[in-house]
Design a protein around this motif. Sequence first.
Motif, PDB file in Angstrom:
ATOM      1  N   UNK A 149       0.866  -1.181   0.000  1.00 25.56           N
ATOM      2  CA  UNK A 149       0.000   0.000   0.000  1.00 25.56           C
ATOM      3  C   UNK A 149       0.898   1.224   0.000  1.00 25.56           C
ATOM      4  N   UNK A 150       1.254   1.699  -1.193  1.00 23.79           N
ATOM      5  CA  UNK A 150       2.253   2.764  -1.315  1.00 23.79           C
ATOM      6  C   UNK A 150       1.794   3.829  -2.297  1.00 23.79           C
ATOM      7  N   UNK A 207       4.060  -0.069   3.435  1.00 26.50           N
ATOM      8  CA  UNK A 207       3.415   1.175   3.042  1.00 26.50           C
ATOM      9  C   UNK A 207       4.482   2.253   2.898  1.00 26.50           C
ATOM     10  N   UNK A 208       4.598   2.799   1.702  1.00 32.04           N
ATOM     11  CA  UNK A 208       5.650   3.772   1.396  1.00 32.04           C
ATOM     12  C   UNK A 208       4.997   5.114   1.049  1.00 32.04           C
ATOM     13  N   UNK A 209       5.034   6.052   1.999  1.00 32.13           N
ATOM     14  CA  UNK A 209       4.623   7.421   1.736  1.00 32.13           C
ATOM     15  C   UNK A 209       3.145   7.648   1.491  1.00 32.13           C
ATOM     16  N   UNK A 210       2.304   6.653   1.748  1.00 31.12           N
ATOM     17  CA  UNK A 210       0.889   6.783   1.402  1.00 31.12           C
ATOM     18  C   UNK A 210       0.050   7.410   2.510  1.00 31.12           C
ATOM     19  N   UNK A 211       0.254   6.990   3.744  1.00 33.37           N
ATOM     20  CA  UNK A 211      -0.604   7.446   4.829  1.00 33.37           C
ATOM     21  C   UNK A 211      -0.622   8.963   4.953  1.00 33.37           C
ATOM     22  N   UNK A 212       0.521   9.611   4.860  1.00 32.24           N
ATOM     23  CA  UNK A 212       0.562  11.063   4.978  1.00 32.24           C
ATOM     24  C   UNK A 212      -0.002  11.759   3.742  1.00 32.24           C
ATOM     25  N   UNK A 213      -0.016  11.046   2.614  1.00 30.32           N
ATOM     26  CA  UNK A 213      -0.544  11.632   1.380  1.00 30.32           C
ATOM     27  C   UNK A 213      -2.069  11.647   1.351  1.00 30.32           C
ATOM     28  N   UNK A 256       5.690  -2.682   7.617  1.00 23.89           N
ATOM     29  CA  UNK A 256       6.901  -1.921   7.295  1.00 23.89           C
ATOM     30  C   UNK A 256       6.462  -0.577   6.742  1.00 23.89           C
ATOM     31  N   UNK A 257       6.881   0.474   7.411  1.00 24.26           N
ATOM     32  CA  UNK A 257       6.424   1.821   7.085  1.00 24.26           C
ATOM     33  C   UNK A 257       7.594   2.720   6.689  1.00 24.26           C
ATOM     34  N   UNK A 258       7.428   3.387   5.554  1.00 23.33           N
ATOM     35  CA  UNK A 258       8.314   4.480   5.173  1.00 23.33           C
ATOM     36  C   UNK A 258       7.480   5.749   5.123  1.00 23.33           C
ATOM     37  N   UNK A 259       8.002   6.825   5.679  1.00 18.70           N
ATOM     38  CA  UNK A 259       7.276   8.089   5.635  1.00 18.70           C
ATOM     39  C   UNK A 259       8.211   9.272   5.603  1.00 18.70           C
TER      40      UNK A 259
END
Length: 260
Positions: free
Chosen positions: A61-62, A161-167, A193-196
């Motif tokens: 989910x990115x 999830x790469x950069x999606x939640x904040x977007x 695994x989260x990238x933000x």
Amino acid sequence: MDPCTYKCYHTHDHDSRKFLEDYFSDNPEMAFKENSLIFPIQNLTRVFAAGHIKGDILLDLSIGSLVHHLYSACECFKDIIVLKDKDRCILELKRWVDKRTGAFHWGHAAKLHVDLEGKSHELEDKEVKVRSAIQHVLKCNFENKNMIEPIVLPPADCIISFGLLEAISKGQDDYIRYLRKFSRLLKPGGHFILFGCLGMTYITVGKEKFHILSYDEEFARKALEGEDFIIDDCKVQKRTAVSDLTDYEGIIFIVAHKEK
């Protein structure tokens, strides 16, 4: 530009190819290589090489049509299922998976992966493995209770999830609400695994600016812990890029597992 005039990622369309070219390409003038490519690839290679995170299904989910964060994962999971809410992102990703003419070039990311793994001779095999592992690219709607209804997915062993939640989040409550939805797709004991991007308020794609929720490391940790995740690993890298395309302060990488 007044922040209230920024567009929203999940309600407005964006140029998916321009996004990749400006933030993830091998163009020598691309300013974000250290933060958007090297830092994620180094940490994912390290984490997956340890052998603790593996299974049958990895759910991605990115933001955008990213591929580079899946190269190490393909060695540890039988199937990778990608969820996207944008038709353009789906088409962009499928163009690469199907090796169609005009697909975005991810060879530079593949090379970074195999070099870190000490397997430079397996560059071509790495590309084949990732394409084979991506079994499904599915359209989703983040507002639905079942984001991909009427399909019901089996619980995933891991979510990236790469950069999606904040977007897609207008505020912190949205971030937590979407995180809760994502976590319901995970098996008990599964890994997240989260990238933000930390301290980020906007991102520019073409001529348009899109709103990004600004948050810090403490908020990210508390959000995961509030959803019954135990944090196993957390790394933060300060911004190295010189560019006015976006205003983030740093990149965060978190590995957590869901309590059983």
